[in-house]
Structure formats: structure tokens, C-alpha cells
Design a protein around this motif. Structure first.
Motif, mmCIF file in Angstrom:
data_model
loop_
_atom_site.group_PDB
_atom_site.id
_atom_site.type_symbol
_atom_site.label_atom_id
_atom_site.label_comp_id
_atom_site.label_asym_id
_atom_site.label_seq_id
_atom_site.Cartn_x
_atom_site.Cartn_y
_atom_site.Cartn_z
ATOM 1 N N SER A 1 0.842 -1.205 0.000
ATOM 2 C CA SER A 1 0.000 0.000 0.000
ATOM 3 C C SER A 1 0.872 1.247 0.000
ATOM 4 O O SER A 1 0.540 2.254 -0.621
ATOM 5 N N ASP B 1 -13.162 -10.787 -2.349
ATOM 6 C CA ASP B 1 -13.517 -9.666 -3.233
ATOM 7 C C ASP B 1 -13.800 -8.354 -2.506
ATOM 8 O O ASP B 1 -13.897 -7.311 -3.145
ATOM 9 N N ASN B 2 -13.993 -8.407 -1.196
ATOM 10 C CA ASN B 2 -14.290 -7.167 -0.476
ATOM 11 C C ASN B 2 -12.987 -6.395 -0.228
ATOM 12 O O ASN B 2 -12.121 -6.839 0.540
ATOM 13 N N ASP B 3 -12.866 -5.237 -0.893
ATOM 14 C CA ASP B 3 -11.626 -4.453 -0.799
ATOM 15 C C ASP B 3 -11.274 -4.066 0.632
ATOM 16 O O ASP B 3 -10.099 -3.831 0.949
ATOM 17 N N ASP B 4 -12.284 -3.969 1.497
ATOM 18 C CA ASP B 4 -12.029 -3.533 2.878
ATOM 19 C C ASP B 4 -11.047 -4.448 3.611
ATOM 20 O O ASP B 4 -10.412 -4.047 4.578
ATOM 21 N N LYS C 1 -5.841 -3.152 -2.067
ATOM 22 C CA LYS C 1 -6.998 -2.997 -2.964
ATOM 23 C C LYS C 1 -7.815 -1.776 -2.573
ATOM 24 O O LYS C 1 -8.304 -1.035 -3.425
ATOM 25 N N LYS C 2 -7.957 -1.561 -1.259
ATOM 26 C CA LYS C 2 -8.740 -0.421 -0.788
ATOM 27 C C LYS C 2 -8.061 0.894 -1.203
ATOM 28 O O LYS C 2 -8.714 1.818 -1.696
ATOM 29 N N GLN D 1 -6.064 1.325 -3.673
ATOM 30 C CA GLN D 1 -6.199 1.471 -5.133
ATOM 31 C C GLN D 1 -7.568 2.041 -5.491
ATOM 32 O O GLN D 1 -7.676 2.909 -6.352
ATOM 33 N N SER D 2 -8.601 1.564 -4.792
ATOM 34 C CA SER D 2 -9.953 1.997 -5.164
ATOM 35 C C SER D 2 -10.247 3.412 -4.667
ATOM 36 O O SER D 2 -11.094 4.098 -5.217
ATOM 37 N N LEU D 3 -9.544 3.843 -3.621
ATOM 38 C CA LEU D 3 -9.850 5.158 -3.029
ATOM 39 C C LEU D 3 -9.233 6.335 -3.762
ATOM 40 O O LEU D 3 -9.774 7.432 -3.793
ATOM 41 N N ASN D 4 -8.044 6.105 -4.277
ATOM 42 C CA ASN D 4 -7.312 7.191 -4.930
ATOM 43 C C ASN D 4 -7.080 8.387 -4.011
ATOM 44 O O ASN D 4 -7.245 9.538 -4.406
#
Ligand SMILES: NC(=O)c1ccc[n+]([C@@H]2O[C@H](COP(=O)([O-])OP(=O)(O)OC[C@H]3O[C@@H](n4cnc5c(N)ncnc54)[C@H](O)[C@@H]3O)[C@@H](O)[C@H]2O)c1
Length: 326
Positions: A81, A310-313, A318-319, A321-324
Motif C-alpha cells: 500500500s 472480493d471485499n476491498d475492505d 486494494k482499498k 487502489q480503489s480510493l485514490n
């Protein structure tokens, strides 16, 4: 009762620790950006503030409320991260730290407990890596932890008592779950896919059950500030090899689980000694890795944790990446 500010208190460790501190009667304020949501239950002695640790005006305002102690957990808290956006990682994990220390000291905080990491040692050949040994951080995440430690030592004095904790990798169930740390990864794959993949196998990985992790912070809170001032403590349970961790997982999940071994260039082996915290503070871990895996198994069975791949949390990278987040 003491008033404690837990920065990053909604994370994996914090969401397990905060209810324990509340049950001991402490008045807790959690300050967090809630990157992974807020899984803390309401409590009459719990105050929750959403904000960014880089917002120094807000920190100053919060610290006007006469806290006794701070536990600092907020962090972009693993290597991948951090590397996703090194500028962001540095701004949260390091650049915000000295201003936070300055404000904390000015506002009369008596004890500041910092979550460092046992990864600051890098790889050592010796059996028991203790707190006096040199630091050779191998990643930026670890490097900035080590640099924060230096800063904290610089600010420490008899009024502003400081303590550094270097925990092993944490495992087990927590209201804000992480499934991106080794034991939890094994448990998830074993339970849902009947398979564990090990890269290498003989490498040692120190771990600590999340309940012990919380009890360790509680111990530091209970200690007289002068007793832990300027101290650094490793804390972990056993230094098992990946092979052994996989075997333990298979036993606890107790299904027909295949263990696949893949050759790896990453033969980094870590092993820490937790003798000092035992000798000085009489703190010893009570729960083992089996208990941690069992807590996850229960959460999987009761569907408290669902969609676990699959849950990014559940996966910091992954979280992020999805938050930006910037
Ligand atoms: N989990 C482990 O295995 C482990 C091992 C050793 C050390 N640590 C350290 O313990 C601490 C807690 O780890 P964790 O596993 O609970 O991590 P986590 O990622 O679950 O929690 C970190 C929390 O900090 C918050 N946060 C992040 N950036 C913020 C910001 N800019 N402002 C305010 N809040 C912010 C997040 O929203 C999150 O709730 C970290 O400092 C970590 O480096 C963890």
C-alpha cells in the motif's frame, strides 16, 4: 479515569483495542480517516472524530481537550500500500509525525505510545533479535517507521514520556478485518478454497494474536509514564516458519486442505525476542496462533466475514487502489 486519544483507532488493531480500553473504564477518543470504514460500536465513553492526521489545525483543536495519553496507530500500514503511492505514504507515515509530536508536547500529553514494527530490523542471522540491535529497514514503510522512532526519542523527556512498540505481524479476528497478513491469508484460503500456497516455507515469521496485541497496548497504558519513558519493546508470540503456520492452519480449520509449495527468491526470515517486555513489564502473550485462526474460522462459519476474496475492505492495497487518496 484517563483520557486517551487513539489515532488510527478504527483500523484492524484499533477496532479490537478500543473496546478493551473502554471496558477498563478509559475515556477514549478515536481520530481516524476511516479508510476501511468505522466498525466501532457506540459507547458512552467513546468519542469518534473523522479527520486526517495531516490536518494540523484539527489536531491542535482536538488536543485542546486535555488528553492524558496518545496511542498512535494511524498509518498506510503495509509495504504494497505504501509503494502504491510513496508520496502519499510518506506524507501520512512520516511528514505528519513531527508536527504531531510538537503539538502533543505543547498540549501537555504525558505519554505517547507509537506503533512501530518489528520489520525495522530487516533480516538478521542471529536467533533472537532484540531491541539493542541495529536497524536495517528493507522497505520505505519500515524506513519511515525507524525515522519516526528517532524523532520520538528526540522529543521524549520527563514530561512527555514516550514508548515505542515493535510488534510482530498481527493475526486473528477484529471488527475491521485484515485478510492481507500471513496467518489470516492462510486461514481464508484454507477455509474457503481448501488450499494454502506457501512461497518458500522455511522462513520464520513472528506473529502475535490480536487480543495479545491489544492487551499489550493496555499494559503500556496502565504503566506509570516514567516506567516506560524512552523505552522500545518488541512484542510477538512465536517465530514459526511459514511451513509450520500452514500446518497449524490446516489443523485448526480441520478440513481436507492441500498445501502447495512454490519456490521463492524471498527467503527473508524474521525472528524477534520479546524477552525485554516480559522482564521489564511482566507482559507475556496469553493467546496463540491457533486461537487466532479459530477466531477467524468462527467468523467465516457465522458469516460475520463474507465475500472474503472480493471485499476491498479486507485488503489494504486494494482499498487504497480503489480510493485514490491524495
Ligand atoms: N497489523 C500488523 O500486522 C502490524 C504489525 C506491526 C505494526 N503494525 C502497526 O500498527 C498500526 C496499526 O496497524 P493496523 O493493522 O491496525 O492498520 P490498519 O491499516 O488496519 O489501520 C490504520 C488506521 O489508520 C487510519 N489512517 C490511515 N491514514 C490516516 C490519516 N491520514 N489520518 C487519520 N487516520 C488515518 C486508517 O483509516 C485505519 O483505520 C500501524 O501503525 C501499523 O504499522 C501493524
Amino acid at each position: 479515569m484517563k483520557k486517551i486519544l487513539v489515532i488510527g483507532g478504527a483500523g484492524y488493531v484499533g477496532s479490537n483495542l478500543v473496546p478493551i480500553l473502554l471496558s477498563e473504564g478509559y475515556k477514549i477518543t478515536v481520530f481516524d480517516l476511516f479508510i476501511y470504514g468505522n466498525h466501532l460500536k457506540n459507547h458512552e465513553n467513546l468519542n469518534i472524530i473523522k479527520g486526517d492526521i495531516r490536518d494540523f489545525n484539527l489536531i491542535e483543536k482536538i488536543l485542546n481537550k486535555n488528553f492524558d495519553e496518545i496511542i498512535h496507530l494511524a498509518c498506510i500500514s503495509n509495504d504494497p500500500s505504501f509503494e502504491l503511492n510513496p508520496h502519499l505514504g510518506k506524507s501520512i507515515n512520516f511528514d505528519s509525525f513531527e508536527p504531531l509530536l510538537k503539538i502533543s508536547k505543547t498540549k501537555g500529553i504525558k505519554k505517547f505510545i507509537f506503533a512501530s514494527s518489528s520489520s525495522v530490523y530487516g533480516v538478521k542471522d542471529v536467533e533472537n533479535v532484540n531491541e539493542n540491535m541495529s536497524l536495517k529497514p528493507l522497505t520505505d514503510y519500515s524506513k519511515y517507521k525507524a525515522m519516526c522512532e528517532d524523532l520520538l526519542m528526540k522529543y521524549s523527556d520527563k514530561y512527555f514520556n514516550t514508548c515505542i512498540l515493535r510488534p510482530a505481524t498481527v493475526c486473528g479476528f477484529s471488527p475491521r478485518q485484515r485478510l492481507d497478513v500471513v496467518v489470516n491469508i492462510f486461514a481464508n484460503f484454507a477455509f474457503f478454497k481448501n488450499k494454502i500456497t506457501i512461497f518458500g516455507g522455511e522462513q520464520l515469521r513472528p506473529n502475535i494474536n490480536i487480543i495479545d496485541m491489544s492487551l499489550c497496548y493496555l499494559k503500556l497504558v496502565e504503566e506509570k509514564p516514567e516506567n516506560i519513558n524512552g523505552e522500545i519493546f518488541n512484542v510477538g508470540q512465536e517465530n514459526h516458519s511459514l511451513n509450520k503456520l500452514a500446518e497449524i492452519t490446516r489443523k485448526v480449520i480441520s478440513k481436507d486442505i492441500a498445501i502447495e509449495k512454490v519456490n521463492s527468491n524471498d527467503n527473508r526470515s524474521y525472528h524477534i525476542s520479546s524477552e525485554k517486555i516480559f522482564k521489564k513489564l511482566k507482559f507475556k502473550t496469553k493467546y496463540d496462533i491457533e486461537d487466532a485462526i479459530f477466531s477467524l474460522k468462527e467468523a467465516f462459519e457465522k458469516k460475520v466475514l463474507i465475500n472474503t476474496f472480493d471485499n476491498d475492505d479486507y485488503f489494504n492495497i486494494k482499498k487504497m487502489q480503489s480510493l485514490n487518496l491524495e
